[in-house]
Scaffold this active site. Structure first.
Site, PDB file in Angstrom:
ATOM      1  NE  ARG A 121       3.740  -4.482   2.656  1.00 28.84           N
ATOM      2  CZ  ARG A 121       4.291  -4.741   3.855  1.00 28.84           C
ATOM      3  NH1 ARG A 121       5.073  -5.785   4.016  1.00 28.84           N
ATOM      4  NH2 ARG A 121       4.054  -3.946   4.878  1.00 28.84           N
ATOM      5  CG  HIS A 128      -2.773   5.813   7.100  1.00 24.22           C
ATOM      6  ND1 HIS A 128      -3.309   5.568   5.847  1.00 24.22           N
ATOM      7  CD2 HIS A 128      -2.792   4.613   7.754  1.00 24.22           C
ATOM      8  CE1 HIS A 128      -3.637   4.277   5.765  1.00 24.22           C
ATOM      9  NE2 HIS A 128      -3.330   3.673   6.898  1.00 24.22           N
ATOM     10  CB  CYS A 140      -6.036   1.591   6.879  1.00 29.16           C
ATOM     11  SG  CYS A 140      -5.323   1.432   8.525  1.00 29.16           S
ATOM     12  CD  GLU A 166      -4.459   7.909   3.347  1.00 27.09           C
ATOM     13  OE1 GLU A 166      -4.422   8.113   2.117  1.00 27.09           O
ATOM     14  OE2 GLU A 166      -3.481   7.503   4.013  1.00 27.09           O
TER      15      GLU A 166
END
Ligand code: PCA
Length: 217
Positions: free
Chosen positions: A90, A169, A143, A80
């Site tokens: 979410r 990830h 994360c 990342e």
């Protein structure tokens, strides 16, 4: 003896396993470039994850910290680029919390960049035959929360000089993807090999390479 802290997450969203912890725990005690990997499992809970990270950093005083998490639907190992100061769930975390548009750390900067050599990591992974790409968003769930908390911690309360941190990830394992026909996956052995490469590159490459990791949208 220098330590490398690798974190993986506990399962979340009703899954039975999280490939990030399965891969990270396989590297416990692995020695690379004069350092030893210390694996820690982190709760998939906003807030608690940062307390656990802080405790591990305090205990181990690592020279390198890499958080690892599952990104179901991705086909590649994705270092990342940036952590943002936003919690926006979410789904609920493992404690049933679902923050919406909350800062990870109130008053902190909007974002931090990874201090890992992400381009060199992608280069070395691809050279080893492992699909990899820079990701320009770690999302807004736990994360990214851990990644932001890590970078804030390293920038406001520095450990030894030159301590680096970031986040990677990883895809689903094949047994997870089998429940979502069409979803990409990566075998656990490949993910473990990828994390070895990522650690080795992060320990040995001080200056990142100049190579595009951009996207159009
Ligand atoms: N992946 C989630 C949280 C834990 C994990 O492994 C995420 O991408 O935020």
């Amino acid at each position: 003896m220098a330590n490398v802290l690798l974190t993986g997450f506990e399962p979340f969203d009703q899954d039975a396993l999280n490939p990030s912890w399965e891969a990270v725990r396989a590297l416990q005690g692995w020695r690379c470039a004069g350092a030893t990997v210390q694996a820690r499992r982190i709760s998939c809970v906003f807030g608690v994850a940062l307390q656990e990270l802080d405790a591990a950093i305090g205990e181990l005083q690592p020279q390198l910290v890499i958080g690892v998490g599952q990104a179901g639907g991705r086909a590649e190992i994705t270092p990342e680029r940036v952590a943002i100061n936003v919690d926006d769930g979410r789904i609920c975390d493992n404690a049933g919390c679902q923050p919406i548009d909350m800062p990870v750390v109130a008053g902190a900067p909007a974002a931090y960049f990874s201090t890992l050599p992400i381009k060199a990591m992608v280069r070395d992974l691809r050279a080893a035959g492992i699909p990899a790409a820079v990701s320009n968003s770690a999302g807004t769930f736990v994360c990214n929360h851990l990644f932001f908390g890590l970078m804030h911690r390293l920038s406001t309360r520095p450990l030894a000089t030159g301590v680096r941190g970031g986040f990677i990830h990883i895809p689903y394992l094949p047994e997870q993807a089998a429940r979502f026909p069409g979803a990409p996956s990566m075998a656990l052995d490949t993910v473990i090999a990828a994390l070895r490469i990522a650690v080795a590159t992060a320990l040995t490459v001080r200056q990142d390479v100049r190579e595009t990791g951009g996207q159009l949208s």
